[in-house]
Motif scaffolding. Structure first.
Motif, PDB file in Angstrom:
ATOM      1  N   VAL A   1       0.815  -1.212   0.000  1.00  0.00           N
ATOM      2  CA  VAL A   1       0.000   0.000   0.000  1.00  0.00           C
ATOM      3  C   VAL A   1       0.850   1.264   0.000  1.00  0.00           C
ATOM      4  N   MET A   2       1.905   1.278   0.788  1.00  0.00           N
ATOM      5  CA  MET A   2       2.683   2.500   0.968  1.00  0.00           C
ATOM      6  C   MET A   2       3.319   3.038  -0.315  1.00  0.00           C
ATOM      7  N   PRO A   3       3.918   2.200  -1.153  1.00  0.00           N
ATOM      8  CA  PRO A   3       4.466   2.761  -2.400  1.00  0.00           C
ATOM      9  C   PRO A   3       3.395   3.444  -3.248  1.00  0.00           C
TER      10      PRO A   3
ATOM     11  N   LEU B   1      -4.364  22.797  -2.977  1.00  0.00           N
ATOM     12  CA  LEU B   1      -3.204  21.912  -2.903  1.00  0.00           C
ATOM     13  C   LEU B   1      -2.814  21.661  -1.447  1.00  0.00           C
ATOM     14  N   TYR B   2      -2.801  22.693  -0.650  1.00  0.00           N
ATOM     15  CA  TYR B   2      -2.472  22.558   0.771  1.00  0.00           C
ATOM     16  C   TYR B   2      -3.451  21.618   1.473  1.00  0.00           C
ATOM     17  N   ASP B   3      -4.749  21.824   1.259  1.00  0.00           N
ATOM     18  CA  ASP B   3      -5.763  20.994   1.914  1.00  0.00           C
ATOM     19  C   ASP B   3      -5.626  19.520   1.527  1.00  0.00           C
ATOM     20  N   VAL B   4      -5.392  19.275   0.252  1.00  0.00           N
ATOM     21  CA  VAL B   4      -5.261  17.881  -0.205  1.00  0.00           C
ATOM     22  C   VAL B   4      -4.005  17.244   0.390  1.00  0.00           C
ATOM     23  N   LEU B   5      -2.890  17.962   0.394  1.00  0.00           N
ATOM     24  CA  LEU B   5      -1.664  17.418   0.976  1.00  0.00           C
ATOM     25  C   LEU B   5      -1.834  17.147   2.469  1.00  0.00           C
ATOM     26  N   LEU B   6      -2.504  18.043   3.165  1.00  0.00           N
ATOM     27  CA  LEU B   6      -2.745  17.841   4.594  1.00  0.00           C
ATOM     28  C   LEU B   6      -3.649  16.630   4.827  1.00  0.00           C
ATOM     29  N   ASP B   7      -4.699  16.485   4.023  1.00  0.00           N
ATOM     30  CA  ASP B   7      -5.599  15.336   4.154  1.00  0.00           C
ATOM     31  C   ASP B   7      -4.886  14.018   3.852  1.00  0.00           C
ATOM     32  N   VAL B   8      -4.079  13.989   2.801  1.00  0.00           N
ATOM     33  CA  VAL B   8      -3.334  12.774   2.465  1.00  0.00           C
ATOM     34  C   VAL B   8      -2.353  12.437   3.576  1.00  0.00           C
ATOM     35  N   THR B   9      -1.732  13.454   4.150  1.00  0.00           N
ATOM     36  CA  THR B   9      -0.810  13.224   5.264  1.00  0.00           C
ATOM     37  C   THR B   9      -1.535  12.600   6.442  1.00  0.00           C
ATOM     38  N   MET B  10      -2.729  13.078   6.752  1.00  0.00           N
ATOM     39  CA  MET B  10      -3.488  12.510   7.870  1.00  0.00           C
ATOM     40  C   MET B  10      -3.967  11.099   7.570  1.00  0.00           C
ATOM     41  N   ILE B  11      -4.288  10.822   6.314  1.00  0.00           N
ATOM     42  CA  ILE B  11      -4.713   9.471   5.936  1.00  0.00           C
ATOM     43  C   ILE B  11      -3.544   8.494   6.049  1.00  0.00           C
ATOM     44  N   MET B  12      -2.359   8.935   5.685  1.00  0.00           N
ATOM     45  CA  MET B  12      -1.181   8.063   5.719  1.00  0.00           C
ATOM     46  C   MET B  12      -0.615   7.891   7.132  1.00  0.00           C
ATOM     47  N   ALA B  13      -1.005   8.726   8.069  1.00  0.00           N
ATOM     48  CA  ALA B  13      -0.417   8.723   9.412  1.00  0.00           C
ATOM     49  C   ALA B  13      -0.444   7.365  10.120  1.00  0.00           C
TER      50      ALA B  13
ATOM     51  N   PHE C   1      -0.156   4.487   8.912  1.00  0.00           N
ATOM     52  CA  PHE C   1       0.728   3.539   8.246  1.00  0.00           C
ATOM     53  C   PHE C   1       2.200   3.947   8.323  1.00  0.00           C
ATOM     54  N   THR C   2       2.445   5.246   8.254  1.00  0.00           N
ATOM     55  CA  THR C   2       3.817   5.760   8.284  1.00  0.00           C
ATOM     56  C   THR C   2       3.875   6.937   9.262  1.00  0.00           C
ATOM     57  N   PRO C   3       3.883   6.647  10.545  1.00  0.00           N
ATOM     58  CA  PRO C   3       3.751   7.723  11.528  1.00  0.00           C
ATOM     59  C   PRO C   3       4.907   8.715  11.543  1.00  0.00           C
ATOM     60  N   PHE C   4       6.121   8.289  11.298  1.00  0.00           N
ATOM     61  CA  PHE C   4       7.262   9.199  11.443  1.00  0.00           C
ATOM     62  C   PHE C   4       7.356  10.193  10.293  1.00  0.00           C
ATOM     63  N   ILE C   5       7.249   9.715   9.078  1.00  0.00           N
ATOM     64  CA  ILE C   5       7.366  10.626   7.933  1.00  0.00           C
ATOM     65  C   ILE C   5       6.161  11.551   7.844  1.00  0.00           C
TER      66      ILE C   5
ATOM     67  N   GLU D   1       4.392  12.611  10.355  1.00  0.00           N
ATOM     68  CA  GLU D   1       4.531  13.614  11.419  1.00  0.00           C
ATOM     69  C   GLU D   1       5.447  14.737  10.954  1.00  0.00           C
ATOM     70  N   PHE D   2       6.502  14.405  10.253  1.00  0.00           N
ATOM     71  CA  PHE D   2       7.406  15.399   9.684  1.00  0.00           C
ATOM     72  C   PHE D   2       6.664  16.298   8.700  1.00  0.00           C
ATOM     73  N   PHE D   3       5.895  15.672   7.783  1.00  0.00           N
ATOM     74  CA  PHE D   3       5.114  16.445   6.811  1.00  0.00           C
ATOM     75  C   PHE D   3       4.099  17.342   7.521  1.00  0.00           C
ATOM     76  N   TYR D   4       3.400  16.758   8.488  1.00  0.00           N
ATOM     77  CA  TYR D   4       2.354  17.503   9.187  1.00  0.00           C
ATOM     78  C   TYR D   4       2.929  18.714   9.915  1.00  0.00           C
ATOM     79  N   GLN D   5       4.051  18.548  10.588  1.00  0.00           N
ATOM     80  CA  GLN D   5       4.649  19.669  11.312  1.00  0.00           C
ATOM     81  C   GLN D   5       5.039  20.808  10.374  1.00  0.00           C
ATOM     82  N   HIS D   6       5.505  20.464   9.175  1.00  0.00           N
ATOM     83  CA  HIS D   6       5.883  21.506   8.221  1.00  0.00           C
ATOM     84  C   HIS D   6       4.668  22.123   7.529  1.00  0.00           C
TER      85      HIS D   6
END
Length: 86
Positions: A5-7, A49-61, A63-67, A69-74
């Motif tokens: 799923v992750m790739p 673009l910002y909203d979609v990237l933020l939503d995708v980041t929250m959906i992926m959280a 499965f991939t908590p560390f990366i 979290e990095f995206f979310y903080q930025h």
């Protein structure tokens, strides 16, 4: 089976940003419309673009908590409510 799923999710994020920016290049530069209308269009395009990237980041959280979290903080630094506190 998380490794299958992750790739796909990472590829989706890359393709999304590449194609969205390519298709909306003039809009994001403020070249569509006249005066204030062009500025509003550019702001709207970036907000989408910002909203979609933020939503995708929250959906992926989960499965991939560390990366993510990095995206979310930025990404969070661009929120108005965040800027008021820091």
């Amino acid at each position: 089976r998380l490794y299958t799923v992750m790739p796909a999710l990472v590829s989706f994020g890359g393709q999304l940003t590449n194609w969205y920016v390519r298709l909306n290049r003039d809009r994001l530069k403020g070249m569509e419309g006249e005066g204030d209308e062009a500025e509003k269009e550019a702001e709207t395009g970036l907000q989408v673009l910002y909203d979609v990237l933020l939503d995708v980041t929250m959906i992926m959280a989960p499965f991939t908590p560390f990366i993510t979290e990095f995206f979310y903080q930025h990404l969070r630094k661009f929120q108005i409510s965040y800027a008021r506190f820091f």
